[in-house]
Write an enzyme that holds these catalytic residues in place. Structure first.
Site, mmCIF file in Angstrom:
data_model
loop_
_atom_site.group_PDB
_atom_site.id
_atom_site.type_symbol
_atom_site.label_atom_id
_atom_site.label_comp_id
_atom_site.label_asym_id
_atom_site.label_seq_id
_atom_site.Cartn_x
_atom_site.Cartn_y
_atom_site.Cartn_z
ATOM 1 N N LYS A 25 0.833 -1.202 0.000
ATOM 2 C CA LYS A 25 0.000 0.000 0.000
ATOM 3 C C LYS A 25 0.868 1.251 0.000
ATOM 4 O O LYS A 25 0.654 2.174 -0.785
ATOM 5 C CB LYS A 25 -0.894 0.025 1.255
ATOM 6 C CG LYS A 25 -1.604 1.357 1.461
ATOM 7 C CD LYS A 25 -2.403 1.386 2.748
ATOM 8 C CE LYS A 25 -1.649 1.974 3.914
ATOM 9 N NZ LYS A 25 -1.521 3.433 3.899
ATOM 10 N N ASN A 26 1.852 1.263 0.910
ATOM 11 C CA ASN A 26 2.637 2.488 1.073
ATOM 12 C C ASN A 26 3.571 2.753 -0.100
ATOM 13 O O ASN A 26 4.217 3.792 -0.153
ATOM 14 C CB ASN A 26 3.426 2.451 2.388
ATOM 15 C CG ASN A 26 2.510 2.670 3.582
ATOM 16 O OD1 ASN A 26 1.315 2.906 3.419
ATOM 17 N ND2 ASN A 26 3.067 2.576 4.782
ATOM 18 N N ARG A 95 -4.236 10.109 3.742
ATOM 19 C CA ARG A 95 -3.133 11.056 3.835
ATOM 20 C C ARG A 95 -2.183 10.988 2.638
ATOM 21 O O ARG A 95 -1.601 12.001 2.242
ATOM 22 C CB ARG A 95 -2.358 10.791 5.133
ATOM 23 C CG ARG A 95 -1.215 11.744 5.308
ATOM 24 C CD ARG A 95 -0.472 11.519 6.606
ATOM 25 N NE ARG A 95 0.807 12.180 6.563
ATOM 26 C CZ ARG A 95 1.031 13.422 6.946
ATOM 27 N NH1 ARG A 95 0.058 14.146 7.431
ATOM 28 N NH2 ARG A 95 2.234 13.961 6.845
ATOM 29 N N ASP A 119 -4.975 8.722 9.191
ATOM 30 C CA ASP A 119 -5.154 7.900 10.385
ATOM 31 C C ASP A 119 -5.080 8.719 11.657
ATOM 32 O O ASP A 119 -4.356 9.704 11.728
ATOM 33 C CB ASP A 119 -4.038 6.851 10.443
ATOM 34 C CG ASP A 119 -4.135 5.879 9.298
ATOM 35 O OD1 ASP A 119 -5.253 5.634 8.849
ATOM 36 O OD2 ASP A 119 -3.089 5.385 8.871
ATOM 37 N N ASP A 308 4.461 0.857 11.991
ATOM 38 C CA ASP A 308 3.221 0.215 11.537
ATOM 39 C C ASP A 308 3.032 -1.183 12.122
ATOM 40 O O ASP A 308 1.941 -1.736 12.036
ATOM 41 C CB ASP A 308 3.187 0.144 10.004
ATOM 42 C CG ASP A 308 2.876 1.511 9.384
ATOM 43 O OD1 ASP A 308 2.533 2.442 10.138
ATOM 44 O OD2 ASP A 308 2.976 1.644 8.157
#
Ligand code: UD1
Length: 419
Positions: A25-26, A95, A119, A308
């Site tokens: 995802k990141n 974000r 978040d 994370d």
């Protein structure tokens, strides 16, 4: 994927079986934003099926791109002149929308991006992003809830030293500097594998970048970039989540597609908790026969322990033998999740950015609420080792980062429903 979806978990499973790691995802969100740098069609493969990819696709569509998904492949067609405004209704959901700032200002001479929410894990400023773009010659200010950055004459390379190795700021500066005139150096740059992945995509578009993965990144600006094809790097946080899941549930999970080199510290910590971790042909296998031993952890920017995975570490320690201290050094509000975990009986006290955890032999199921993606995943792991039933509200948070989480858990033998 309604906002009031929840997970219903019956505790007691030993997770056994195989999982396949998809793209991170990141990373994928940043690759999508970087596609804006070249007119024409870029292709991103190994794209995970998560809600945030759809949000970024909507954002790019509103900027005039056309985005087409075919399975795990995404084609992004970027116009000669994209729009320059990223609206609040999309940015507030995610974000990573802020990653369009650098590409837009250098491509169009102006960017207006709503200040993100994202978040609930801390204040998450944008000062390093803004200072970095200003050093490259942009004029930036905040107006009516938007960051407005202007550079009608283009950007010029500069020497930039970050006060903290921020992932997002490194990305925004890098994606602006690739088309700036002359040389940029970023000192104290973030070293995360996601940064390396983004840099490699930029290089395949024609960018000139050195030092990826080190604290000093050097970029020699070029006049134009070309569309390219790039495969998203494997998700190290999902890999870590499955590794913790195996260790907590006395399970045995083979994780295909895992890149252990991106997770050295978490895997070392799991080994000291008692897990047996071996390499396989295309990933790793994580097994655990006994109750885990407690592990002390401090989160830090890469190659430190990833913030994370903090909820997973706290969840593991709450059922481990012994006491542990877990320190959060990146986001001040990560510990919001602890209040939920104590509803399951976990014995945790928080003092500033330290959590002291006294392991107990079993948690007990209760209704809890996910406050962000990783907290949600951590609560699901805790629910798996709780006696009885746990419901976790806010399942949509987990959808943002974990494709088909409930299905994958069921395939490993867990009793998890999505409702
Ligand atoms: C990214 C990841 C997130 C991960 C984090 C740290 C994405 C979409 N998110 O977030 O999952 O937890 O890296 O590995 O990739 N800060 C400032 N000013 C700034 C920028 C950051 O004060 O201008 C602070 C933040 O508030 C935070 C710290 O620096 O305390 C780290 O933030 P950063 O590395 O930028 O994280 P993100 O890119 O937001």
């Amino acid at each position: 994927m309604a906002q009031d979806d929840r997970f219903r978990v019956q505790g007691g499973a030993n997770l056994r079986g195989e999982v396949h790691i998809t793209g991170a995802k990141n990373s994928v969100l940043k690759l999508m934003a970087a596609a804006l740098l070249a007119p024409g069609t870029s292709t991103i493969t190994n794209v995970p099926d998560i809600a945030d990819v759809d949000i970024m696709a909507d954002l790019l569509t509103r900027l005039g791109c056309s985005v087409n998904r075919n399975g795990s492949e995404l084609k992004i067609n970027v116009p000669e002149t994209p729009g320059h405004r990223a609206d609040y209704d999309l940015v507030r959901k995610m974000r990573a929308s802020i990653n369009v700032l650098g590409p837009l200002v250098v491509r169009t001479g102006k960017a207006e991006v709503a200040l993100p929410g994202g978040d609930a894990i801390g204040s998450r400023g944008l000062d390093f992003h803004i200072k970095g773009l200003e050093a490259l010659g942009a004029k930036a200010h905040i107006e009516h809830g938007y960051v407005v950055a202007e550079a009608p004459q283009g950007l010029k390379g500069a020497s930039i030293e970050l006060d903290f190795p921020s992932v997002g700021a490194t990305e925004n500066i890098m994606t602006a500097a690739v088309l700036a005139e002359g040389k940029t150096t970023i000192e104290n740059a973030a070293r995360e594998p996601d940064i390396v992945d983004l840099g490699q995509f930029l290089i395949s578009m024609g960018a000139k970048i050195d030092g990826l993965g080190s604290p000093v990144i050097t970029i020699q600006g070029v006049k134009k970039l070309n569309p390219a094809t790039h495969a998203t790097i494997a998700d190290r946080i999902i890999t870590g989540t499955w590794a913790f899941a195996a260790a907590m549930t006395k399970g045995d999970i083979t994780i295909h597609g895992a890149r252990p080199q991106d997770l050295e510290l978490p895997l070392e910590k799991l080994t000291s908790a008692g897990a047996i971790i071996t390499s396989t042909e295309d990933g790793i296998r994580v097994r655990m026969d006994s109750r885990p031993q407690s592990i002390d952890v401090s989160t830090l920017p890469y190659p430190g322990f990833p913030t994370d995975l903090l909820p997973m570490v706290i969840a593991l320690n709450s059922i481990a033998t012994g006491d542990a201290i877990v320190t959060e050094n990146v986001f001040e509000s990560r510990f919001m999740f602890v209040n939920e975990l104590t509803r399951l009986g976990a014995q945790i006290t928080v003092d500033g950015h330290h959590a002291s955890i006294h392991g107990i032999s079993q948690l007990s199921g209760a209704p809890v609420e996910a406050t962000d993606i990783r907290a949600g995943a951590g609560l699901v792991l805790a629910a798996l080792v709780s006696e009885g039933e746990t419901t976790i509200e806010g399942a949509y948070h987990v959808d943002r980062g974990y494709p088909n989480f409930a299905e994958q858990l069921r395939a490993l033998g867990a009793d998890v429903e999505r409702e």
